[in-house]
Enzyme design. Sequence first.
Site, PDB file in Angstrom:
ATOM      1  N   ASP A 303       1.358  -8.036   9.476  1.00 15.18           N
ATOM      2  CA  ASP A 303       1.431  -8.651   8.331  1.00 15.18           C
ATOM      3  C   ASP A 303       2.113 -10.168   8.780  1.00 15.18           C
ATOM      4  OD1 ASP A 303       0.005  -6.979   6.334  1.00 15.18           O
ATOM      5  OD2 ASP A 303       1.671  -6.064   7.131  1.00 15.18           O
ATOM      6  N   TYR A 387       0.303  -4.234  -0.963  1.00 12.72           N
ATOM      7  CA  TYR A 387       2.480  -3.787  -0.646  1.00 12.72           C
ATOM      8  C   TYR A 387       2.738  -5.376  -1.276  1.00 12.72           C
ATOM      9  CZ  TYR A 387       3.773   0.827   1.635  1.00 12.72           C
ATOM     10  OH  TYR A 387       3.626   1.578   1.366  1.00 12.72           O
TER      11      TYR A 387
END
Lengths: 680, 680
Positions: A303, A387
């Site tokens: 990420d 998330y």
Amino acid sequence: MGSVEKLPHPFDPLIPGEIEAAISVVKKAHGDVHFNVVTLHEPRKAEMKAWLAAPESAPRPKRIADVVVIAPGGGVYDGLVDLAGPTITYWGLLDGEQPIITMEELQLVEHIVRKDPGVIEQCRLSGIPAEDMHKVYCDPWTIGYDERFGNAVRLQQAFMYYRPDVDSCQYQYPLDFCPIYDADKQQIIAIDIPKVRRPLSKEPPVDYHPAAVNARGGYRDNLKPINITQPEGVSFQLSGRTITWQNWSFHIGFSYREGIVLHDVTFADKGVVRPLFYRLSLAEMVVPYGNPEHPHQRKHALDQGEYGAGYMANSLSLGCDCKGSIHYLDAHFPTRAGGVRTIKNAICIHEEDSGILFKHNDFRDDSVIVTRGRKLVIQQVFTAANYEYVVAWQFHQDGTIQPEIKLTGILNTYAMDPDEDTKGWGTQVFPGVNAHNHQHLFCLRANPNIDGEGNTVYVTDAVASDAPVGSEENFYGNAFYNKRTKLATTGEAKTDYNGATSRTWEVCNPNKLNPISRKPVSYKLVSREVAGLLPKEGSLVWKRAAFARHAVHVTKYRDDQLWPAGRHVPQTSGEPSKGLPEWIGDGTESIDNTDVVLWHTWGLTHFPAPEDFPVMPAEPMTLLLRPRNFFTGNPVMDVPPSYASTPSQVAAGNKGVLNAADSLSRLAFGNATGGSCCAT
Amino acid sequence: MGSVEKLPHPFDPLIPGEIEAAISVVKKAHGDVHFNVVTLHEPRKAEMKAWLAAPESAPRPKRIADVVVIAPGGGVYDGLVDLAGPTITYWGLLDGEQPIITMEELQLVEHIVRKDPGVIEQCRLSGIPAEDMHKVYCDPWTIGYDERFGNAVRLQQAFMYYRPDVDSCQYQYPLDFCPIYDADKQQIIAIDIPKVRRPLSKEPPVDYHPAAVNARGGYRDNLKPINITQPEGVSFQLSGRTITWQNWSFHIGFSYREGIVLHDVTFADKGVVRPLFYRLSLAEMVVPYGNPEHPHQRKHALDQGEYGAGYMANSLSLGCDCKGSIHYLDAHFPTRAGGVRTIKNAICIHEEDSGILFKHNDFRDDSVIVTRGRKLVIQQVFTAANYEYVVAWQFHQDGTIQPEIKLTGILNTYAMDPDEDTKGWGTQVFPGVNAHNHQHLFCLRANPNIDGEGNTVYVTDAVASDAPVGSEENFYGNAFYNKRTKLATTGEAKTDYNGATSRTWEVCNPNKLNPISRKPVSYKLVSREVAGLLPKEGSLVWKRAAFARHAVHVTKYRDDQLWPAGRHVPQTSGEPSKGLPEWIGDGTESIDNTDVVLWHTWGLTHFPAPEDFPVMPAEPMTLLLRPRNFFTGNPVMDVPPSYASTPSQVAAGNKGVLNAADSLSRLAFGNATGGSCCAT
Ligand SMILES: [Co+2]
Ligand SMILES: [Co+2]
């Protein structure tokens, strides 16, 4: 010096004017490119150290912008801009590398998929009529690496969802096919379609917005407020972005990539400023998913390198994300087109009471000292599609640094048929919703300078004596000790976690002995949530996220070796692996008593369960960087106690005792119990 | 029913009147004995379950006192008193067993050693003149087990210290010899003297009382107050000692032995009360020290069995040990002579804000929900001579139970010469002070009834698929899953921690499947601070503290099998080992789908360092009992959010959003940044 305006600190992120200046000079030279990155090119360490040592006399490190652009046609360029000009000092075309994916790039994909005839057809097959395409959403992810496409073309994969209502939770109606998007052409170039199809679920929604909760019976009404206030203000000071608090001092940066970056972390020990870390950050992460069925192997988000913990930062708000007395810092980034995007309140800073700091009670007479502790929290939240990660750098008064990450948000989900067997690779968390096994692995990067230059890392294990029970050395069999093993080379430093020996790693300064214990001064990495990388050796994830192969790597410091999966992460094949393996090479380089970088991968394995849906209750993971043999004594003995009585005072009927108990604390039910502090 | 007075709940600790009644009937029958224990003999589970199921109609379990006394001459008796009479229903003489050591017994030793000619002589040899014997102190510990003396005679060993001033920190001037005390004769019967003598240190003191700190420069003055208040009261209710809060309900007991004991822990899931644990406590602990030199092998306190976490409980005080709105519960114990001793405020109960409970932000439009969490804390502190243990049972809204133990207080110390080599068995933490390596290992005892009767324990490991990279089943090599291994017998259930697989243990109810995931409902033990027992197999500690040989043991429930090192712990030889090994026997007993007890030993290894001296900053250790596949969805979705906006509301200019941000939160520096919640 020359300017009346205050210059940015050399560690400061680029300010809006600097971003604009860099963009302007690049545009002038190279036309209408897309700006992926315009960020601080961090000062060369040698220059920066000289300046930190003598800011009045040493040359001030230049402000340089690190720029990455995509030209029309897809050419990717790395550049450097000296902001004093501004002047482009470096410009280079990349080959087969894809830069970070911006939020704007991500947001575009959904509009394209909705209009793509192939996607419309797949939606129809799933049970969504063409007129409902506005109810079709996608979470675009980097493609990871797909051998069919390589990395010459900039790609994203689109995880598809259906929202019956615009306010519905998206992740409860996943679709089973996966379009692949060409970012340069802005087109869908392929669609991965599973052999067994799974039609759109007809399950009633489990939405979490207030109207839905109210329709299901409403909110609980039995929580009384807890008020946290600091009427006399906070105990920290900021000068620019340099904070001081309880003997700590450090600079708070923020990068598009890592989010919070801490520089020049020091601790004043009885007035002597002792260095600890030149730089601290979470430098990368990877979230591999464990379902081997194509194309799910592509789900393994790096990420930070692929989207950026800074770019994805939330704008935080008072009384919601943070409570009490809060200071905020904003973040500034380029837009793709060459403007400036500001994330207000990207960082929040506050203090918290942290319970008992130390206590001792004499069992003879109940003479007692009890002192409450405090921590300083530097926090950000970032949203990686589904998330949320709440990252809190916590500083304790005793010299401990405790990064904590809370995982919340929503599971990445995939469609499943009502009677489908998840084969152990996932869990049905809601009817028709399969949440795949995955890991959340973070890479802490620490460039220590524990008590000055020349650091060495040891791995330390709690082990029993080798001598058997009954032997002279260990007659009763109780002997155990702290086994220290020096990591002398980068090869030796590839070390794994060992729960059986409560393994820790010690960053020590072999040139400074603690005068009491006669051991080298050190900071110890105490990390217990250390899931090993589960994708196998030779797997795509293992190749791309090489930093996660071991719990600890150590390298010799070099400028610009900041990100362990490499500078440009999207679509790397892992052949060869970028970042750490390149820097470690044959593993023979000495890392003994030099400028070292410690890379620590930690995290957890997440086997989803229904309690994670629709939104997950936050799950924390944390580690400690603890001073050991660093101080000559407990450094918090001068924190004012709440209560202190001595044997002589107790004998004199508690005459003269120190009673500074928090006078606002109250008995819960106002009954007769309790009373004044420590009057036992 | 028959009485107008409210009867104690069958789980309630004995109230003062009951203690007095039991003592009175024992005294009448057996004369002036010393009372070591007068405590609740817990109701037989079968009777208790029947009563809990139908309190109006089922017979109310009798109130029985469990009594342990020492008669003049040293005879030890176990007894039971039916408090309805009161009538002695059992009385039995023990052979070779020593009951728990009371605070009064401990306090007596110091007076004896000061007068003992042998001790006076050893003090003189150490450099303390006879007229200074009032400056000599001792921490009396159980002797552990010393093969020279066995267990027929009740013994203590006395760790000796010198306090130059009555208010000095005792642990900075340890003496090098160790008297052995006969508790029946009240005499010193031997003195262990090392071959190499270490005279009293002449180092100036590092006292921590306020006068000393002020003399060294005083307290820091840069901490601004943090006020925590609940002006509308707390969110929990108590009925007797049964607490209800945020769907939780349980009874809060307190025993001389374990301190806090929680019974009948349930969680109301959408109004349906679902059982979780019949009983939860910390049932034993052991603190083995790692120096093999005689007589240090005797240092391995089983503090709960040998002294009692209840007997050693601190009286807590408002605004010191606990802050905010607090409810306290007192504890009542017998005195040795047959009175009642009350520890006021032995337990504190309060709520805390626990940060973000869940959050999700849609990256498309920044529509967001953010909800703050809350925890309930049931806390006690106990002082084991030098050490303090802060035990907090924390309950989260999402169904997680999180016991936390903070270690603070003072190191057990031993004398060392200025140039002495500690040989790796200890660390010089202050000049002349050697703090030996040691472990703090706690045994959590959980008697689960997860969603009702019939539970089974599985060990669960996060593992990669066996199929190699490139194989059809695992082509990309990313497959991993949650491997569950049933612990079918008590022998199989002896399991160790495995950090490499992020091992957890799952207590499940095989008779109840989660309707969504189709997996058995379960609570998972997630424990990461799991130091293995370092004393070797066959060592004294290994024999006496058998519960610490493995991270997990599981037994079939039987009444009175509460304490894993046995009922009477002082001076056990470990031959044979008491408690768990006796109950497990040959390991063939089935523990599948039955009433099981989970014993989990967790803790840390402590290699002392100077920062631990003179008082240690609190070091926390914690674990989680987490619902997994227990609920059909996230159980906290009805906790009121601080802020919630939906895509349609964002599109309408944030019209109608839910904004319940804490309005007392403030900007730290009152500048222009910030403003109203989530108005980004
Ligand atoms: Co997860
Ligand atoms: Co310790």
